[in-house]
Structure formats: C-alpha cells, structure tokens
Design an enzyme around this catalytic site. Structure first.
Site, PDB file in Angstrom:
ATOM      1  N   LYS A  89       0.845  -1.191   0.000  1.00 45.34           N
ATOM      2  CA  LYS A  89       0.000   0.000   0.000  1.00 45.34           C
ATOM      3  C   LYS A  89       0.886   1.248   0.000  1.00 45.34           C
ATOM      4  CE  LYS A  89      -3.716  -2.601   0.696  1.00 45.34           C
ATOM      5  NZ  LYS A  89      -4.836  -2.721  -0.247  1.00 45.34           N
TER       6      LYS A  89
ATOM      7  N   HIS B  14      -6.447 -13.226  -7.969  1.00 45.36           N
ATOM      8  CA  HIS B  14      -7.295 -12.249  -7.274  1.00 45.36           C
ATOM      9  C   HIS B  14      -8.690 -12.294  -7.878  1.00 45.36           C
ATOM     10  CE1 HIS B  14      -8.829  -8.547  -5.533  1.00 45.36           C
ATOM     11  NE2 HIS B  14      -7.787  -8.552  -4.725  1.00 45.36           N
TER      12      HIS B  14
ATOM     13  N   HIS C  16      -8.179 -15.521  -3.333  1.00 43.13           N
ATOM     14  CA  HIS C  16      -8.783 -14.815  -2.207  1.00 43.13           C
ATOM     15  C   HIS C  16     -10.139 -15.438  -1.892  1.00 43.13           C
ATOM     16  CE1 HIS C  16      -6.015 -11.222  -2.093  1.00 43.13           C
ATOM     17  NE2 HIS C  16      -5.616 -11.899  -3.155  1.00 43.13           N
TER      18      HIS C  16
END
Length: 473
Positions: A175, A294, A327
């Site tokens: 991030k 993802h 995920h």
C-alpha cells in the site's frame, strides 16, 4: 400462449409456442454420473408457476428457444436438452425456489470454463419470466474434470517449492496500491519480506500505469526478493500481477517474470477472463511458476442473495481454470463472510472430495479426483489480534494476508512484518501444544508481546479496531 398450428407441409411438426414444462420439466429423471448438475435459486414473475420457471431455465440454458422450430426434428432433444428434475421452496423466503437442472455432458467443450459458463449462465439471467435468478452451486462430474489441467501446481508442490511446512503462509499487499514509483515499491517489498513475511503482493489494479510501468516494477521487486532471501535464508516471493489488456501482453509479462527467476505471478481472473486465466495457468505449469489469483469484480456477481452467482461456483470454476491461490474472504476483518458458508467453499478449493452439506451451502457431493487443490487467501482488514481466529479457522494450508495490518505498524514496514510473524508462530506453537485458540487467543498474543516489542506496538495500535456497519439491505 398462442395456439399451435399444424402446417400442411409437415407431419408431426406444430408451429407456435408451447409451455417449457411440457418438454423440460422431468421430475422422473434420474441423474447420470456424467451430468453437470446446477442448483438455481429462482424467483418467478407473479403468475408464473415454479415448474414453468424451472423448465424455462433448463431450456434457455441448453437447447430451447421461445418457439418450436423446424430443426428440432433434425436432432435428438432427449439426448441434448437440459432437464429441471427437482424443485423445492427456499425456507423463509416467499416465492423463491431451488430448481435443480441436469445438463448432458455433450453440451460442453472439453477443458473450457468459458464455454461451460456461456451455456449455463450466458443468456438465461435476462429471461422475462424470472424476477431474479441465482446459480447457487454446480456439480462437475469427474468425466468433465479430467479434461482440465486445473491449478498449475497445487498445495503440496507449492510447499515443496518454498520449503515451508506446518503453518499458514504470511503475505502483505503493498500500500498505497497506486501511486508509488517502482523503486519505492520495491523498497516496501524488501522491508516486508526481510521482516518475516513469505509473500508480498501487487494489488489487483496494479498493472502498468504511467507512474510505475510493469517492467520496472518486476525488476525492483526481483531485487527485493533476492536481497531478502539472502539475508533471511528463506524462500520469498512477490505476486507480480501479469494481468494485461491482451493475452499476448499477459504472457509476455509472465515470460519476463520467469526469466527473472521469481517463484510466482498473479492474475485477476474475473476481469481478465477465463480464457486468459487458463492460458496463463498452462504457461505457469509448463514453466514452474506459481499462480496467485485475485477475485476482483466478484461482488458484482455474487453479493446479491437472490440474483447472480454464489462465490462457491466461481471458486469451482477457478479450480478448473487454474490457480494456486485465490482470495476467499476472512470470516473476520473488513470483508467478512459467514463462517460455515466460507469454510464450505474453502473445502471445495482444497479437498479432493467434499460431501453434500446444505448447512455449509454445499448442494452436491463433489469429487475432484486428482485435480490439485488451491490455497485460500484470507485478506481484508485483518491484524495481529485476528491471528488466533485465522489460524484456527483456515488451518495450515492457507495464506494470511495483512496489508494495512503490516504497513500500518507505527514503527514501519519491517516491524509490522515482524509483529505478524511472531503472532503467527505463537499461535501455531500454542495450537501444537493443545491450547484452544478460540478461547485463549488474546492471552496467547499478550504472552508473545513480552518477547516482541514490535508485536506489543502492533497490539496497542489495533486493540480497538472493528469493522461494524449496519446492514442496509
């Protein structure tokens, strides 16, 4: 319904419209081992009987159309048509029904998730006779599963490649997800891996933007991986997102990752598409790369309770198409899921054989035969206080991924990674000693804080963090 009219030029053919249930509702049908079975949650329009609605779904997702056609007589509808063979009301819901549909295997191209979904869900969801429609589950027969390669490597091969056993793996999404230069991005990767994480990760929308082109990111991340490996003696990885605008560009990025010698790449399988995903999975198996998946865009498809597709269907499709990680929600944190339902599709990802269990949302017994398993990834708003629950819920064959829960540490990225690694090792040791993680989790973390100032600082920062929002729907 308009009247049926016999034409002079035919014998046995009647033009016009007839009720679907006359052909496609067959409660006497006994399913075959080779059938693909689907469980649809059907909400009919007012005045439409559930038998007609279920038959319409079977028809429009297989051989049917809105009217009788001449060419029906040129094939065997009994061989190729979908059949609605059972209907049951949804408990506690008005005018909702679970309609079970069986599809003959010959309707589907071998090894193609794209074709399977195009047939089963490609057109029927816009049907006017239905107010809403949701695909709750699929039973994929072994005969069809054997036409797929599935995950490039699977759980055991991944552990052997990484030489890591007996605990969940730890990850971190870098991030901010957008805006960092490639060099600063690589620095964050190094600090997290050096602190004790097994993996770091590109976020789903990190592809090749003006502030950080993919090739620069790959180079700086590879440097970070090798530096962290040299200093820790552990094998490390970063999920390099190979998702691109074309399959050719995607494969070019995967080729470059392989040339750098890194262990793993990544793909956004829903936005990228199943054809692209299967192509990349085949490349990864042939070239020794692990593949992280993802699920960006999944909530567009699976969030509504009465329309769309449940994630367990998307999870099964991914296992067929290919991916080593995906995920899968957390049960705790900011992206919570119902515990039993989440564990239901986690088992569908990992296990070879899963029994029917409606309490866990599993409508059909699923035999995966020899298809490798997929490691579920827990991520989204989790931190060190969640570690005991995550370790207990997901077990060893999982990746616990802390983004803000690593990079948000008050002392920096590396101490954040240290805190997570210490918390995980403490939970695994306590579990192996026979302690109850659910009952003693907070105590176990507090005890570990005595030996790790990094963990103590993390516990202080996140002790009051909760994600509690009132449900509005």
């Amino acid at each position: 319904m308009s009247p049926q009219t016999e034409t002079k030029a035919s014998v046995g053919f009647k033009a016009g419209v007839k009720e679907y249930k006359l052909t496609y509702y067959t409660p006497e049908y006994e399913t075959k081992d080779t059938d693909i079975l689907a469980a649809f949650r059907v909400t009919p329009q007012p005045g439409v009987p559930p038998e007609e609605a279920g038959a319409a779904v079977a028809a429009e997702s297989s051989t049917g159309t809105w009217t009788t056609v001449w060419t029906d007589g040129l094939t065997s509808l009994d061989r190729y048509k979908g059949r609605c063979y059972h209907i049951e009301p949804v408990l506690g819901e008005k005018d909702q029904y679970i309609c079970y549909v069986a599809y003959p295997l010959d309707l589907f191209e071998e090894g193609s998730v794209t074709n399977m979904f195009t047939s089963i869900v490609g057109n029927v969801f816009g049907f006017k006779a239905l107010r809403a429609l949701r695909l709750e589950d699929l039973r994929i027969p072994p005969a069809y599963i054997k036409t797929f390669q599935g995950p490039p490597h699977g759980i055991q091969v991944e552990r052997d490649k990484l030489n890591k056993y007996g605990r969940p793996l730890l990850g971190c999404t870098i991030k901010p997800k957008l805006g960092l230069s490639a060099k600063n991005y690589g620095r964050a990767v190094y600090e997290c891996l050096r602190g004790g994480l097994d993996f770091t990760k590109d976020d789903e929308n990190v592809n090749s933007q003006p502030f950080m082109r993919w090739r620069d990111r790959f180079l700086f991340c590879a440097e970070a991986i090798y530096k962290a490996q040299a200093e820790t003696g552990e094998i490390k990885g970063h999920y390099l997102n190979a998702t691109a605008g074309t399959c050719e560009e995607m494969i070019k990025r995967a080729v470059f990752a392989r040339e750098l010698g890194v262990p793993i790449v990544m793909h956004d399988y829903l936005t990228g598409g199943f054809t692209a995903n299967t192509t990349l999975a085949h490349y990864c198996r042939d070239n020794g790369l692990l593949l992280h998946i993802h699920r960006a865009m999944h909530a567009v498809i699976d969030r509504q309770k009465n329309h769309g597709m449940h994630f367990r269907v998307l999870a099964k499709a991914l296992r067929l198409s290919g991916g080593d990680h995906i995920h899968a929600g957390t049960v705790v944190g900011k992206l919570e899921g119902e515990r039993e339902i989440t564990l239901g599709f986690v088992d569908l990802l990992r296990d070879d054989f899963v029994e029917k269990d409606r309490s866990r949302g599993i409508y059909f017994t699923q035999d995966w035969v020899s298809l490798p398993g997929v490691i579920p990834v827990a991520s989204g708003g989790i931190h060190v206080w969640h570690m005991p629950a995550l370790t207990e819920i997901f077990g060893d064959d999982s990746v616990l991924q802390f983004g803000g829960g690593t990079l948000g540490h008050p002392w920096g990225n590396a101490p954040g990674a240290v805190a997570n690694r210490v918390a995980l090792e403490a939970c695994v040791q306590a579990r192996n000693e026979g302690r109850d993680l659910a009952a003693e989790g907070n105590t176990i973390i507090r005890e570990a804080c005595k030996w790790s100032p990094e963990l103590a600082a993390a516990c202080e920062v996140w002790k009051e963090i909760k994600f509690e929002f009132p449900a509005m729907d």
